[in-house]
Design a protein around this motif. Structure first.
Motif, PDB file in Angstrom:
ATOM      1  N   ILE A  39       0.881  -1.169   0.000  1.00 39.75           N
ATOM      2  CA  ILE A  39       0.000   0.000   0.000  1.00 39.75           C
ATOM      3  C   ILE A  39       0.910   1.208   0.000  1.00 39.75           C
ATOM      4  O   ILE A  39       1.863   1.289   0.790  1.00 39.75           O
ATOM      5  CB  ILE A  39      -0.952   0.004   1.205  1.00 39.75           C
ATOM      6  CG1 ILE A  39      -1.809  -1.269   1.209  1.00 39.75           C
ATOM      7  CG2 ILE A  39      -1.850   1.241   1.154  1.00 39.75           C
ATOM      8  CD1 ILE A  39      -2.760  -1.377   2.417  1.00 39.75           C
ATOM      9  N   HIS A  40       0.643   2.123  -0.914  1.00 42.92           N
ATOM     10  CA  HIS A  40       1.560   3.240  -1.172  1.00 42.92           C
ATOM     11  C   HIS A  40       0.770   4.540  -1.104  1.00 42.92           C
ATOM     12  O   HIS A  40      -0.068   4.817  -1.961  1.00 42.92           O
ATOM     13  CB  HIS A  40       2.185   3.035  -2.562  1.00 42.92           C
ATOM     14  CG  HIS A  40       3.249   4.020  -2.908  1.00 42.92           C
ATOM     15  ND1 HIS A  40       3.857   4.024  -4.145  1.00 42.92           N
ATOM     16  CD2 HIS A  40       3.814   5.024  -2.187  1.00 42.92           C
ATOM     17  CE1 HIS A  40       4.754   4.996  -4.167  1.00 42.92           C
ATOM     18  NE2 HIS A  40       4.746   5.623  -3.007  1.00 42.92           N
ATOM     19  N   ASP A  41       1.061   5.300  -0.057  1.00 41.84           N
ATOM     20  CA  ASP A  41       0.360   6.562   0.174  1.00 41.84           C
ATOM     21  C   ASP A  41       1.137   7.684  -0.502  1.00 41.84           C
ATOM     22  O   ASP A  41       1.774   8.503   0.138  1.00 41.84           O
ATOM     23  CB  ASP A  41       0.245   6.787   1.685  1.00 41.84           C
ATOM     24  CG  ASP A  41      -0.613   7.989   2.032  1.00 41.84           C
ATOM     25  OD1 ASP A  41      -1.323   8.492   1.134  1.00 41.84           O
ATOM     26  OD2 ASP A  41      -0.575   8.412   3.203  1.00 41.84           O
ATOM     27  N   LEU A  45      -3.388   7.547  -3.116  1.00 38.55           N
ATOM     28  CA  LEU A  45      -3.255   6.295  -2.369  1.00 38.55           C
ATOM     29  C   LEU A  45      -3.597   5.137  -3.301  1.00 38.55           C
ATOM     30  O   LEU A  45      -4.631   5.150  -3.967  1.00 38.55           O
ATOM     31  CB  LEU A  45      -4.217   6.349  -1.178  1.00 38.55           C
ATOM     32  CG  LEU A  45      -4.249   5.177  -0.219  1.00 38.55           C
ATOM     33  CD1 LEU A  45      -2.905   4.956   0.446  1.00 38.55           C
ATOM     34  CD2 LEU A  45      -5.326   5.405   0.832  1.00 38.55           C
ATOM     35  N   HIS A  46      -2.712   4.146  -3.375  1.00 36.48           N
ATOM     36  CA  HIS A  46      -2.956   3.007  -4.269  1.00 36.48           C
ATOM     37  C   HIS A  46      -2.276   1.767  -3.716  1.00 36.48           C
ATOM     38  O   HIS A  46      -1.499   1.843  -2.752  1.00 36.48           O
ATOM     39  CB  HIS A  46      -2.436   3.316  -5.679  1.00 36.48           C
ATOM     40  CG  HIS A  46      -0.963   3.577  -5.729  1.00 36.48           C
ATOM     41  ND1 HIS A  46      -0.430   4.830  -5.488  1.00 36.48           N
ATOM     42  CD2 HIS A  46       0.088   2.758  -5.957  1.00 36.48           C
ATOM     43  CE1 HIS A  46       0.891   4.771  -5.581  1.00 36.48           C
ATOM     44  NE2 HIS A  46       1.240   3.525  -5.855  1.00 36.48           N
ATOM     45  N   PHE A  47      -2.559   0.639  -4.337  1.00 34.62           N
ATOM     46  CA  PHE A  47      -1.871  -0.606  -4.026  1.00 34.62           C
ATOM     47  C   PHE A  47      -0.900  -0.891  -5.165  1.00 34.62           C
ATOM     48  O   PHE A  47      -1.183  -0.579  -6.322  1.00 34.62           O
ATOM     49  CB  PHE A  47      -2.861  -1.770  -3.931  1.00 34.62           C
ATOM     50  CG  PHE A  47      -3.776  -1.722  -2.724  1.00 34.62           C
ATOM     51  CD1 PHE A  47      -4.759  -0.753  -2.617  1.00 34.62           C
ATOM     52  CD2 PHE A  47      -3.679  -2.680  -1.728  1.00 34.62           C
ATOM     53  CE1 PHE A  47      -5.620  -0.718  -1.519  1.00 34.62           C
ATOM     54  CE2 PHE A  47      -4.529  -2.667  -0.624  1.00 34.62           C
ATOM     55  CZ  PHE A  47      -5.494  -1.686  -0.512  1.00 34.62           C
ATOM     56  N   ASP A  48       0.242  -1.491  -4.849  1.00 37.73           N
ATOM     57  CA  ASP A  48       1.178  -1.953  -5.871  1.00 37.73           C
ATOM     58  C   ASP A  48       1.241  -3.466  -5.795  1.00 37.73           C
ATOM     59  O   ASP A  48       1.521  -4.031  -4.726  1.00 37.73           O
ATOM     60  CB  ASP A  48       2.567  -1.345  -5.648  1.00 37.73           C
ATOM     61  CG  ASP A  48       2.614   0.129  -6.009  1.00 37.73           C
ATOM     62  OD1 ASP A  48       2.332   0.450  -7.175  1.00 37.73           O
ATOM     63  OD2 ASP A  48       2.917   0.954  -5.123  1.00 37.73           O
ATOM     64  N   PHE A  49       0.984  -4.101  -6.918  1.00 37.04           N
ATOM     65  CA  PHE A  49       0.945  -5.563  -7.002  1.00 37.04           C
ATOM     66  C   PHE A  49       2.160  -6.012  -7.807  1.00 37.04           C
ATOM     67  O   PHE A  49       2.361  -5.538  -8.924  1.00 37.04           O
ATOM     68  CB  PHE A  49      -0.359  -5.981  -7.695  1.00 37.04           C
ATOM     69  CG  PHE A  49      -0.570  -7.461  -7.764  1.00 37.04           C
ATOM     70  CD1 PHE A  49      -1.009  -8.162  -6.653  1.00 37.04           C
ATOM     71  CD2 PHE A  49      -0.358  -8.159  -8.946  1.00 37.04           C
ATOM     72  CE1 PHE A  49      -1.215  -9.529  -6.712  1.00 37.04           C
ATOM     73  CE2 PHE A  49      -0.563  -9.525  -9.004  1.00 37.04           C
ATOM     74  CZ  PHE A  49      -0.994 -10.214  -7.890  1.00 37.04           C
TER      75      PHE A  49
HETATM   76 MN    MN Z   1       3.298   2.874  -6.031  1.00 37.35          MN
END
Ligand code: MN
Length: 200
Positions: A39-41, A45-49
């Motif tokens: 999880i990257h704020d 804000l997003h998720f990195d997979f």
């Molecule tokens: Mn990211």
């Protein structure tokens, strides 16, 4: 193309004198491939997979995060390949640097490649990604079971969908609130990591 070559975009965006993100190393031969969801704020804000393919982590940014509900089709936008040690990265990327903001490891583990051709024969996982469709079984501490990544748009705004393949739907969790979610590594929330690492 070797992993070191594949990491050129990654390294070109970062000043390793300023960020504590890793620079990159080679893969341990023969080990099961790894995955990580961070999880990257950042500015948003997003998720990195990220899925290990050979000695890099193939990466997608997922605005809403992965869901274990087969009805959810989650937009996944490809980003540059990351080094394998990025799986461990949790901390604060300094403001003004590329991706500046707080990162936690929401989930990680191994995965089993499941990609097959039309005749049902297994195909090389990296090749299946190149062709725009890959299936895999995640074995994480939060995410379990079979997922598929499918490219639906090519070119400058290349886009994919990450979908849980129906199967065991006994305990569907959806996606947790990223502000309250805890790290699979440290048990910390984004705010706790920001407080701990942001003051160094
Ligand atoms: Mn990211």
């Amino acid at each position: 193309m070797g992993g070191q070559e594949r990491l050129r975009d990654y390294r070109g965006k970062r000043d390793f004198g300023r960020t504590k993100e890793p620079e990159g190393r080679a893969a341990a031969p023969g080990s099961e491939p790894r995955f990580v969801v961070q999880i990257h704020d950042a500015s948003t804000l997003h998720f990195d997979f990220r899925l290990q393919v050979d000695d890099v982590l193939k990466s997608w940014s997922i605005p809403k995060g992965p869901s274990d509900d087969p009805k959810d089709k989650r937009l996944a936008v490809p980003t540059e390949d990351h080094p394998l040690e990025y799986e461990e990265f949790e901390g604060v990327i300094p403001r003004g640097e590329y991706g500046g903001g707080t990162v936690i490891v929401w989930d990680h583990g191994t995965y089993q490649p499941l990609s097959h051709d039309r005749e049902g024969r297994p195909v090389d996982f990296g090749t299946s990604l190149d062709h725009g469709h890959a299936r895999f079984r995640l074995r994480g501490s939060k995410l379990h079971g079979e997922y598929a990544l499918t490219r639906f748009r090519e070119g400058l705004d290349e886009s994919w969908l990450l979908v849980k393949v129906s199967g065991s739907t006994a305990r569907i969790q959806g996606t947790p609130d990223p502000r309250r979610a805890r790290s699979a590594r440290s048990g910390r929330t984004l705010a706790q990591v920001a407080d701990g690492d942001g003051q160094e």
